[in-house]
Write a protein that holds these residues in place. Sequence first.
Motif, PDB file in Angstrom:
ATOM      1  N   ALA A  33       0.844  -1.229   0.037  1.00  0.00           N
ATOM      2  CA  ALA A  33       0.131   0.165   0.156  1.00  0.00           C
ATOM      3  C   ALA A  33       0.824   1.323   0.077  1.00  0.00           C
ATOM      4  CB  ALA A  33      -0.858   0.101   1.279  1.00  0.00           C
ATOM      5  N   THR A  34       2.148   1.184   0.496  1.00  0.00           N
ATOM      6  CA  THR A  34       2.865   2.444   0.732  1.00  0.00           C
ATOM      7  C   THR A  34       3.450   2.752  -0.840  1.00  0.00           C
ATOM      8  OG1 THR A  34       4.942   0.985   1.105  1.00  0.00           O
ATOM      9  CG2 THR A  34       3.593   2.129   3.075  1.00  0.00           C
ATOM     10  N   ARG A  35       3.424   1.605  -1.686  1.00  0.00           N
ATOM     11  CA  ARG A  35       3.935   1.738  -2.980  1.00  0.00           C
ATOM     12  C   ARG A  35       2.774   2.312  -3.997  1.00  0.00           C
ATOM     13  NH1 ARG A  35       6.955  -3.198  -5.265  1.00  0.00           N
ATOM     14  NH2 ARG A  35       7.310  -1.464  -6.963  1.00  0.00           N
ATOM     15  N   CYS A  36       1.591   1.867  -3.706  1.00  0.00           N
ATOM     16  CA  CYS A  36       0.559   2.056  -4.551  1.00  0.00           C
ATOM     17  C   CYS A  36      -0.754   2.656  -3.642  1.00  0.00           C
ATOM     18  CB  CYS A  36      -0.024   1.167  -5.638  1.00  0.00           C
ATOM     19  SG  CYS A  36      -1.270   1.889  -6.767  1.00  0.00           S
ATOM     20  N   ARG A  37      -0.516   3.949  -3.301  1.00  0.00           N
ATOM     21  CA  ARG A  37      -1.732   4.470  -2.346  1.00  0.00           C
ATOM     22  C   ARG A  37      -3.116   4.556  -2.917  1.00  0.00           C
ATOM     23  NH1 ARG A  37      -0.911   3.773   2.551  1.00  0.00           N
ATOM     24  NH2 ARG A  37      -2.435   5.388   2.991  1.00  0.00           N
ATOM     25  N   CYS A  39      -4.515   2.273  -4.798  1.00  0.00           N
ATOM     26  CA  CYS A  39      -4.984   0.963  -4.508  1.00  0.00           C
ATOM     27  C   CYS A  39      -5.535   0.539  -3.123  1.00  0.00           C
ATOM     28  CB  CYS A  39      -4.095  -0.138  -5.038  1.00  0.00           C
ATOM     29  SG  CYS A  39      -4.043  -0.325  -6.850  1.00  0.00           S
ATOM     30  N   TYR A  40      -5.088   1.360  -2.130  1.00  0.00           N
ATOM     31  CA  TYR A  40      -5.239   1.168  -0.963  1.00  0.00           C
ATOM     32  C   TYR A  40      -6.904   1.083  -0.559  1.00  0.00           C
ATOM     33  CZ  TYR A  40      -4.666   0.884   4.033  1.00  0.00           C
ATOM     34  OH  TYR A  40      -4.730   0.625   5.495  1.00  0.00           O
ATOM     35  N   GLY A  41      -7.358   0.181  -0.085  1.00  0.00           N
ATOM     36  CA  GLY A  41      -8.709   0.014   0.139  1.00  0.00           C
ATOM     37  C   GLY A  41      -9.857   0.089  -0.906  1.00  0.00           C
ATOM     38  N   ARG A  42      -9.237  -0.225  -2.083  1.00  0.00           N
ATOM     39  CA  ARG A  42      -9.848  -0.496  -3.307  1.00  0.00           C
ATOM     40  C   ARG A  42     -10.091  -2.037  -3.721  1.00  0.00           C
ATOM     41  NH1 ARG A  42     -11.855   4.412  -5.610  1.00  0.00           N
ATOM     42  NH2 ARG A  42     -10.106   5.968  -5.676  1.00  0.00           N
ATOM     43  N   PRO A  43     -11.237  -2.227  -4.425  1.00  0.00           N
ATOM     44  CA  PRO A  43     -11.435  -3.685  -4.602  1.00  0.00           C
ATOM     45  C   PRO A  43     -10.579  -3.969  -5.993  1.00  0.00           C
ATOM     46  CG  PRO A  43     -13.218  -2.494  -5.513  1.00  0.00           C
ATOM     47  CD  PRO A  43     -12.509  -1.458  -4.533  1.00  0.00           C
ATOM     48  N   SER A  44     -10.287  -5.349  -6.045  1.00  0.00           N
ATOM     49  CA  SER A  44      -9.662  -5.791  -7.311  1.00  0.00           C
ATOM     50  C   SER A  44      -9.975  -5.487  -8.654  1.00  0.00           C
ATOM     51  CB  SER A  44      -9.715  -7.417  -7.116  1.00  0.00           C
ATOM     52  OG  SER A  44      -9.178  -8.021  -5.850  1.00  0.00           O
ATOM     53  N   CYS A  45     -11.164  -5.018  -8.766  1.00  0.00           N
ATOM     54  CA  CYS A  45     -11.623  -4.590 -10.161  1.00  0.00           C
ATOM     55  C   CYS A  45     -11.081  -3.101 -10.248  1.00  0.00           C
ATOM     56  CB  CYS A  45     -13.015  -4.835 -10.282  1.00  0.00           C
ATOM     57  SG  CYS A  45     -14.089  -3.635  -9.185  1.00  0.00           S
ATOM     58  N   TYR A  46     -10.548  -2.673  -9.641  1.00  0.00           N
ATOM     59  CA  TYR A  46     -10.226  -1.240  -9.573  1.00  0.00           C
ATOM     60  C   TYR A  46      -8.772  -0.891 -10.544  1.00  0.00           C
ATOM     61  CZ  TYR A  46      -8.857   3.785  -8.567  1.00  0.00           C
ATOM     62  OH  TYR A  46      -8.424   5.111  -8.655  1.00  0.00           O
ATOM     63  N   TYR A  47      -8.868  -0.171 -11.722  1.00  0.00           N
ATOM     64  CA  TYR A  47      -7.857  -0.167 -12.712  1.00  0.00           C
ATOM     65  C   TYR A  47      -6.912   0.966 -12.443  1.00  0.00           C
ATOM     66  CZ  TYR A  47      -5.657  -1.022 -16.931  1.00  0.00           C
ATOM     67  OH  TYR A  47      -4.688  -1.056 -18.134  1.00  0.00           O
ATOM     68  N   GLY A  50      -2.284   1.099 -15.184  1.00  0.00           N
ATOM     69  CA  GLY A  50      -1.785   0.214 -16.273  1.00  0.00           C
ATOM     70  C   GLY A  50      -2.150  -1.423 -15.919  1.00  0.00           C
ATOM     71  N   CYS A  51      -2.698  -1.486 -14.606  1.00  0.00           N
ATOM     72  CA  CYS A  51      -3.042  -2.809 -14.191  1.00  0.00           C
ATOM     73  C   CYS A  51      -4.264  -2.909 -13.374  1.00  0.00           C
ATOM     74  CB  CYS A  51      -1.985  -3.546 -13.558  1.00  0.00           C
ATOM     75  SG  CYS A  51      -1.259  -3.202 -11.921  1.00  0.00           S
ATOM     76  N   PHE A  52      -4.625  -3.931 -12.700  1.00  0.00           N
ATOM     77  CA  PHE A  52      -5.833  -4.127 -12.027  1.00  0.00           C
ATOM     78  C   PHE A  52      -5.165  -4.092 -10.758  1.00  0.00           C
ATOM     79  CE2 PHE A  52      -8.152  -5.104 -15.653  1.00  0.00           C
ATOM     80  CZ  PHE A  52      -9.493  -4.182 -15.641  1.00  0.00           C
ATOM     81  N   CYS A  53      -5.838  -3.515  -9.562  1.00  0.00           N
ATOM     82  CA  CYS A  53      -5.345  -3.556  -8.084  1.00  0.00           C
ATOM     83  C   CYS A  53      -5.276  -5.026  -7.352  1.00  0.00           C
ATOM     84  CB  CYS A  53      -6.086  -2.657  -7.293  1.00  0.00           C
ATOM     85  SG  CYS A  53      -5.937  -1.098  -7.676  1.00  0.00           S
ATOM     86  N   PHE A  54      -4.235  -5.860  -7.963  1.00  0.00           N
ATOM     87  CA  PHE A  54      -3.664  -6.860  -7.216  1.00  0.00           C
ATOM     88  C   PHE A  54      -2.589  -6.525  -6.610  1.00  0.00           C
ATOM     89  CE2 PHE A  54      -6.509  -8.851 -10.533  1.00  0.00           C
ATOM     90  CZ  PHE A  54      -7.467  -9.245  -9.859  1.00  0.00           C
ATOM     91  N   CYS A  55      -1.890  -5.459  -6.924  1.00  0.00           N
ATOM     92  CA  CYS A  55      -1.072  -4.873  -6.108  1.00  0.00           C
ATOM     93  C   CYS A  55       0.482  -5.458  -6.532  1.00  0.00           C
ATOM     94  CB  CYS A  55      -1.200  -4.332  -4.984  1.00  0.00           C
ATOM     95  SG  CYS A  55      -2.303  -3.258  -4.540  1.00  0.00           S
ATOM     96  N   ALA A  56       0.333  -6.580  -7.119  1.00  0.00           N
ATOM     97  CA  ALA A  56       1.767  -7.277  -7.319  1.00  0.00           C
ATOM     98  C   ALA A  56       2.707  -6.588  -8.031  1.00  0.00           C
ATOM     99  CB  ALA A  56       1.686  -8.616  -7.611  1.00  0.00           C
ATOM    100  N   SER A  57       2.092  -5.782  -9.137  1.00  0.00           N
ATOM    101  CA  SER A  57       3.047  -5.296 -10.155  1.00  0.00           C
ATOM    102  C   SER A  57       3.243  -3.784 -10.050  1.00  0.00           C
ATOM    103  CB  SER A  57       2.518  -5.363 -11.589  1.00  0.00           C
ATOM    104  OG  SER A  57       1.258  -4.803 -11.701  1.00  0.00           O
ATOM    105  N   HIS A  58       2.665  -3.047  -8.648  1.00  0.00           N
ATOM    106  CA  HIS A  58       2.886  -1.860  -8.381  1.00  0.00           C
ATOM    107  C   HIS A  58       4.227  -1.601  -7.735  1.00  0.00           C
ATOM    108  CE1 HIS A  58      -0.813  -0.462 -10.252  1.00  0.00           C
ATOM    109  NE2 HIS A  58      -1.486  -0.899  -9.158  1.00  0.00           N
TER     110      HIS A  58
END
Length: 58
Positions: A33-37, A39-47, A50-58
């Motif tokens: 979450a510190t790398r992609c604020r 996405c924090y608190g968003r569901p998986s469908c949030y874009y 360039g990617c959906f919020c599974f956060c692995a690639s952020h």
Amino acid sequence: MTTCTTPGCGTDYNETKAEELKHHTEPVECLQATRCRRCYGRPSCYYCEGCFCFCASH
């Protein structure tokens, strides 16, 4: 069917299916979450960035 209100999604999903409901409504358990604020608190469908919020690639 329900239309997702998450910004960047807007697709229809079946709210009676637990997996779909979770994907569109429950926040991602994001350990980065510190790398992609955004996405924090968003569901998986949030874009985001360039990617959906599974956060692995952020």
